[in-house]
Design a protein around this motif. Structure first.
Motif, short mmCIF file in Angstrom:
data_model
loop_
_atom_site.label_atom_id
_atom_site.label_comp_id
_atom_site.label_asym_id
_atom_site.label_seq_id
_atom_site.Cartn_x
_atom_site.Cartn_y
_atom_site.Cartn_z
N LEU A 1 0.82 -1.21 0.00
CA LEU A 1 0.00 0.00 0.00
C LEU A 1 0.86 1.26 0.00
CD1 LEU A 1 -2.78 -1.01 2.52
CD2 LEU A 1 -3.01 -0.76 0.06
N LEU A 2 1.95 1.22 0.73
CA LEU A 2 2.81 2.38 0.83
C LEU A 2 3.50 2.70 -0.49
CD1 LEU A 2 3.65 4.35 3.04
CD2 LEU A 2 5.64 2.93 3.40
N TYR A 3 3.98 1.67 -1.17
CA TYR A 3 4.75 1.87 -2.40
C TYR A 3 3.92 1.60 -3.66
CZ TYR A 3 8.80 2.09 0.61
OH TYR A 3 9.69 2.47 1.57
N SER A 4 2.63 1.45 -3.53
CA SER A 4 1.80 1.10 -4.68
C SER A 4 1.85 2.15 -5.78
CB SER A 4 0.36 0.86 -4.24
OG SER A 4 -0.20 2.04 -3.72
N ASP A 5 1.95 3.42 -5.43
CA ASP A 5 1.99 4.46 -6.44
C ASP A 5 3.25 4.33 -7.30
OD1 ASP A 5 0.57 6.71 -7.48
OD2 ASP A 5 2.21 7.97 -6.76
N MET A 6 4.35 3.94 -6.69
CA MET A 6 5.59 3.75 -7.45
C MET A 6 5.52 2.50 -8.33
SD MET A 6 8.48 4.69 -4.71
CE MET A 6 8.55 6.27 -3.93
N LEU A 7 4.65 1.56 -7.97
CA LEU A 7 4.48 0.35 -8.76
C LEU A 7 3.43 0.52 -9.86
CD1 LEU A 7 4.55 -2.25 -5.87
CD2 LEU A 7 6.34 -1.83 -7.55
N GLY A 8 2.80 1.68 -9.90
CA GLY A 8 1.80 1.94 -10.93
C GLY A 8 0.37 1.70 -10.49
N ILE A 9 0.17 1.39 -9.24
CA ILE A 9 -1.17 1.18 -8.71
C ILE A 9 -1.60 2.48 -8.02
CG2 ILE A 9 -2.59 -0.19 -7.14
CD1 ILE A 9 -0.38 -2.35 -7.34
N PRO A 10 -2.69 3.09 -8.46
CA PRO A 10 -3.09 4.36 -7.84
C PRO A 10 -3.36 4.22 -6.35
CG PRO A 10 -4.57 3.77 -9.65
CD PRO A 10 -3.61 2.65 -9.47
N ASN A 11 -2.83 5.15 -5.58
CA ASN A 11 -3.02 5.15 -4.14
C ASN A 11 -3.50 6.54 -3.73
OD1 ASN A 11 -2.89 4.99 -1.39
ND2 ASN A 11 -0.71 4.55 -1.28
N PRO A 12 -4.75 6.64 -3.32
CA PRO A 12 -5.27 7.96 -2.94
C PRO A 12 -4.62 8.54 -1.69
CG PRO A 12 -6.89 6.26 -2.47
CD PRO A 12 -5.74 5.60 -3.19
N ALA A 13 -3.99 7.72 -0.89
CA ALA A 13 -3.36 8.20 0.35
C ALA A 13 -1.86 8.40 0.19
CB ALA A 13 -3.64 7.22 1.48
N PHE A 14 -1.38 8.45 -1.05
CA PHE A 14 0.06 8.55 -1.31
C PHE A 14 0.67 9.78 -0.63
CE2 PHE A 14 3.63 9.98 -4.02
CZ PHE A 14 4.46 8.90 -3.81
N TYR A 15 0.00 10.90 -0.71
CA TYR A 15 0.52 12.13 -0.11
C TYR A 15 0.72 11.97 1.40
CZ TYR A 15 0.77 16.95 1.47
OH TYR A 15 1.16 18.11 2.06
N TYR A 16 -0.17 11.25 2.05
CA TYR A 16 -0.09 11.08 3.51
C TYR A 16 0.94 10.04 3.92
CZ TYR A 16 -4.32 13.77 3.25
OH TYR A 16 -5.21 14.76 2.98
N THR A 17 1.28 9.14 3.00
CA THR A 17 2.26 8.11 3.34
C THR A 17 3.68 8.53 3.05
OG1 THR A 17 1.98 7.05 1.18
CG2 THR A 17 0.63 6.22 2.99
N LEU A 18 3.88 9.65 2.38
CA LEU A 18 5.24 10.11 2.08
C LEU A 18 6.07 10.31 3.34
CD1 LEU A 18 4.77 12.70 -0.79
CD2 LEU A 18 6.00 10.55 -0.89
N GLU A 19 5.45 10.80 4.39
CA GLU A 19 6.21 11.07 5.61
C GLU A 19 6.63 9.79 6.34
OE1 GLU A 19 2.54 11.93 8.65
OE2 GLU A 19 3.24 13.54 7.36
N LEU A 20 6.10 8.64 5.94
CA LEU A 20 6.48 7.38 6.58
C LEU A 20 7.74 6.77 5.99
CD1 LEU A 20 2.98 5.69 6.84
CD2 LEU A 20 4.26 6.80 8.66
#
Length: 88
Positions: free
Chosen positions: A41-60
């Motif tokens: 879930l944390l790295y899904s955006d980098m894998l090409g899977i849209p993650n609506p919470a990507f902005y909030y997970t950046l700090e983790l």
């Protein structure tokens, strides 16, 4: 003679340990699966899977980079599969 509270606490601790002993490998496997899902879930955006919470997970990211390193080594990848993360 030990007081009653400490004796009851030791008895309860022993009881919980006896109950969990045969299931320790299952519990460890479940925890590892939960960690894998969290990393997905944390790295899904980098894998090409849209993650609506990507902005909030950046700090983790700084806190879990070690876990990510252990994960990709456990998956059999010598280097990080994600270009944006260099943990090795």
């Amino acid at each position: 003679m030990p007081d009653r509270k400490s004796m009851i606490k030791r008895l309860v601790d022993y009881y919980e340990e006896v109950l969990s002993m045969p299931h320790r490998t299952e519990i460890a496997r479940e925890l590892r699966d939960e960690d894998d899902l969290f990393l997905l879930l944390l790295y899904s955006d980098m894998l090409g899977i849209p993650n609506p919470a990507f902005y909030y997970t950046l700090e983790l990211y700084p806190y879990i980079i070690d876990k990510y390193h252990d994960w990709h080594l456990r998956m059999g990848m010598e280097k990080s599969p994600l270009e944006g993360i260099r943990c090795c």
